[in-house]
Structure formats: structure tokens, C-alpha cells
Design an enzyme around this catalytic site. Structure first.
Site, PDB file in Angstrom:
ATOM      1  CG  HIS A  52      -1.934   0.912   1.442  1.00 56.16           C
ATOM      2  ND1 HIS A  52      -1.875   2.204   0.984  1.00 56.16           N
ATOM      3  CD2 HIS A  52      -3.143   0.792   2.052  1.00 56.16           C
ATOM      4  CE1 HIS A  52      -2.996   2.831   1.305  1.00 56.16           C
ATOM      5  NE2 HIS A  52      -3.780   1.993   1.956  1.00 56.16           N
ATOM      6  CD  GLU A  64      -3.232   0.971  -1.992  1.00 53.02           C
ATOM      7  OE1 GLU A  64      -3.734  -0.046  -1.482  1.00 53.02           O
ATOM      8  OE2 GLU A  64      -3.747   2.089  -1.883  1.00 53.02           O
TER       9      GLU A  64
HETATM   10  O1  LIG Z   1      -7.468   4.232   6.338  1.00 54.88           O
HETATM   11  P1  LIG Z   1      -6.829   2.933   5.909  1.00 54.88           P
HETATM   12  O2  LIG Z   1      -7.384   1.710   6.595  1.00 54.88           O
HETATM   13  O3  LIG Z   1      -5.335   3.012   5.973  1.00 54.88           O
HETATM   14  O4  LIG Z   1      -7.201   2.740   4.375  1.00 54.88           O
HETATM   15  C1  LIG Z   1      -6.902   3.705   3.477  1.00 54.88           C
HETATM   16  C2  LIG Z   1      -7.408   3.360   2.072  1.00 54.88           C
HETATM   17  O5  LIG Z   1      -6.623   2.306   1.574  1.00 54.88           O
HETATM   18  C3  LIG Z   1      -6.853   2.024   0.176  1.00 54.88           C
HETATM   19  O6  LIG Z   1      -6.013   0.978  -0.197  1.00 54.88           O
HETATM   20  C4  LIG Z   1      -8.289   1.594   0.007  1.00 54.88           C
HETATM   21  O7  LIG Z   1      -8.536   1.368  -1.386  1.00 54.88           O
HETATM   22  C5  LIG Z   1      -9.221   2.681   0.549  1.00 54.88           C
HETATM   23  O8  LIG Z   1     -10.582   2.247   0.413  1.00 54.88           O
HETATM   24  C6  LIG Z   1      -8.880   2.975   2.002  1.00 54.88           C
HETATM   25  O9  LIG Z   1      -9.698   4.033   2.465  1.00 54.88           O
END
Ligand SMILES: O=P(O)(O)OC[C@H]1O[C@@H](O)[C@H](O)[C@@H](O)[C@@H]1O
EC number: 5.1.3.15
Length: 298
Positions: free
Chosen positions: A171, A272
Site C-alpha cells: 500500500h 498498490e
Molecule cells: O485508512 P486505511 O485503513 O489506511 O485505508 C486507506 C485506504 O486504503 C486504500 O487501499 C483503500 O482502497 C481505501 O478504500 C482505504 O480508504
């Protein structure tokens, strides 16, 4: 973006290139210094949270100034590792999004320095939460290789006697300086799905720029995705994926996203690579490697 690594204590000098450090706010991390780059990998989540070319004006990886720089929770920025599920758990609401390992502590299994190339291998410390969701014998390890680029390889391995179904994503938050002046290339041939469009497949815009909240799962596995940004450009070489997520929350959602309040959401873009759609099944004795290699140019 401030550099939080200017004041520190060295707890262990592991080699000329690798040390284990702590900053006054309490965050522990492994610091890597190669001929070209400096980098930091956190104890909590095993995330690459700092990656900066010594001659470039800005770091390549985004790290929010609003992150809590301690070992207690996942930071907003860096390269959170989503494993063994991506986003919501397939059947449970009482567990965190994006899996277990981004908010537990990792351990350094090995490190090597050879001809200017530095390689670190880490794995999450197996705690009760991990045991509750991951069958005994299933492991995940991450190898980071620093040379004139950084390569992140996440290996899932099933040494249990049953099939193991999972999803995973790297991510990565890139520092793009200004999302409105940023363009992505390499996804134009793909279709994507998004909650906003009731998960109905849509064609990807031929010119991929950002003017609003973007949260898409591209149903494709391009080997190379490029980011052109006002800060610097990125080539992302990827393998082991079947999807690519593109995310920027934009202003309204950012104000409700811990660590992205204010204006800093304008400086980030997540690209990602993931094994997401479909999920993967590892049979006993099978393994899977998910890779993102990041090449940065000025
Ligand atoms: O706030 P988090 O849990 O780190 O997630 C952030 C984002 O991560 C992304 O990978 C998702 O596609 C989103 O939907 C999500 O909001």
C-alpha cells in the site's frame, strides 16, 4: 513533509550501512544508508517510511507530519503491508481494515551488504492476534533490497496441511507534491471497479489525472506503472499481483482520515500492487511473492 529522523539515538550499529535507532518520540526503526539513498523501516508494521535519494530535493515516500511517531500503531504514509486481507475482512466487522501485520511489531531476520547493495529480511512477530487469523505453519516475510532503487518483496508461504486463502497489497504512499499536477501512466488498458460505481467495471481514463476522490481497484497486472509528479518521477516494476489500487481521498474524506487532516492529502498518491481480485489460495507447501520495485528519477 518534515524529516523526523534528524534527532536519534543509535541502539545497535549492525554494519556500516544498517543501524537500529530510536527517535525522541519513541519510534524504533532500522536505518539504511547506501551510496545513493537513506531509508528507514519501522519496528511497528515493518514499513519503509523514509526513502530519499541523497541528491534529490524531496523524499520519494510520503509520511504524514501528523503521524504518531511511536511503535503503537500503523503510520499514515510509508508502505503499509496489507495481509492476509485487503480492506475489509471478508466476513468480520470487528477486525482492522487491511489485515494484521501493518500494526504489529516486526523482527529483522537477516541483513547483508554486498557491493553497495543492502538487503534486509523481516517478518512479523507472531502474537495472539496473528494466531487467531493465520493457521500455524503459514508465514509472511518481507525482503527490502536497496541499490539504485528499492525493491519490496512480500513472500507468503504455506507450510500447514490445509489450503490458505488470502489477499495482500503493498500500500505504498508516494510523495507527489501536488496531486492535481500528477499523472499516472500504464493503467490505461485496464478496467477498474470502485465502491462509488457500485463495483461495476469502468474503463480507465486515457489521461490519468486527479480531480476528485479516487479509490479504484484496477483489474489488471501491468508490469510497469509510471507516476509523473512535480516532485519527481517514479517507475514501479511489479509482479505477483492481479490488481492495482489507486487511492487519494481528496479533501472531504481526508478530514475524517486520521493522519491526513488539513492539506497534506494533496502531497500523496497510493499505487498498490495487490493480490486482491481474485483472492489467492496457497496449497500446502506453496508460496507466493508480491513485488514492487521503485525507481526514482529527478
Ligand atoms: O485508512 P486505511 O485503513 O489506511 O485505508 C486507506 C485506504 O486504503 C486504500 O487501499 C483503500 O482502497 C481505501 O478504500 C482505504 O480508504
Amino acid at each position: 513533509m518534515k524529516n523526523p529522523f534528524l534527532k536519534f539515538d543509535i541502539l545497535d550499529q549492525l554494519s556500516d550501512q544498517v543501524s537500529y535507532r530510536v527517535i525522541p518520540e519513541g519510534m524504533h526503526y532500522w536505518w539504511v544508508e547506501t551510496n545513493e539513498y537513506t531509508a528507514a523501516i519501522t519496528l511497528c508494521g515493518g514499513q519503509l517510511v523514509w526513502f530519499e535519494h541523497k541528491n534529490h530535493k524531496a523524499p520519494a515516500i510520503f509520511l504524514s507530519d501528523k503521524s504518531h511517531l511511536n511503535d503503537k500503531k500503523s503510520l499514515r504514509g510509508g508502505t503499509p503491508i496489507c495481509w492476509p486481507w485487503f480492506n475489509k475482512h471478508p466476513s468480520r466487522d470487528d477486525v482492522p481494515n487491511h489485515g494484521l501485520v501493518r500494526s504489529i511489531h516486526w523482527q529483522l531476520l537477516s541483513h547483508q551488504c554486498d557491493n553497495g547493495v543492502v538487503e534486509l529480511t523481516l517478518s512479523p512477530v507472531i502474537d495472539q492476534a496473528y494466531k487467531n487469523y493465520v493457521p500455524e505453519g503459514v508465514t509472511v516475510t518481507q525482503t527490502l533490497t536497496f541499490s539504485d532503487s528499492v525493491e519490496i518483496e512480500l513472500v507468503s508461504e504455506n507450510k500447514s496441511k490445509q489450503n490458505f486463502e488470502f489477499s495482500a497489497a503493498l500500500h505504498t504512499y508516494f510523495n507527489v507534491g501536488d496531486i492535481r499536477e500528477t499523472e499516472v501512466r500504464g493503467l490505461a488498458q485496464s478496467q477498474y471497479i470502485a465502491l462509488k460505481n457500485d463495483w461495476q467495471p469502468e474503463d480507465t481514463p486515457k489521461v490519468y489525472k486527479f480531480r476528485e476522490e479516487t479509490d479504484r481497484i484496477h483489474l489488471d497486472k501491468p508490469e510497469l506503472v509510471r507516476i509523473y509528479s512535480p516532485v519527481q518521477n517514479y517507475e514501479l516494476y511489479q509482479s505477483g499481483h492481479n490488481s492495482v489500487v489507486v487511492w487519494n481521498p481528496w479533501q472531504a474524506l481526508a478530514q475524517n482520515t486520521p493522519g491526513l487532516e488539513g492539506d497534506c492529502w494533496q502531497e500523496m498518491l497510493c499505487i498498490e500492487p495487490g493480490a486482491i481480485k481474485p483472492t489467492l489460495v496457497l496449497k500446502p507447501n506453496q508460496s507466493h511473492a508480491l513485488v514492487q520495485k521503485i525507481v526514482v528519477s529527478n
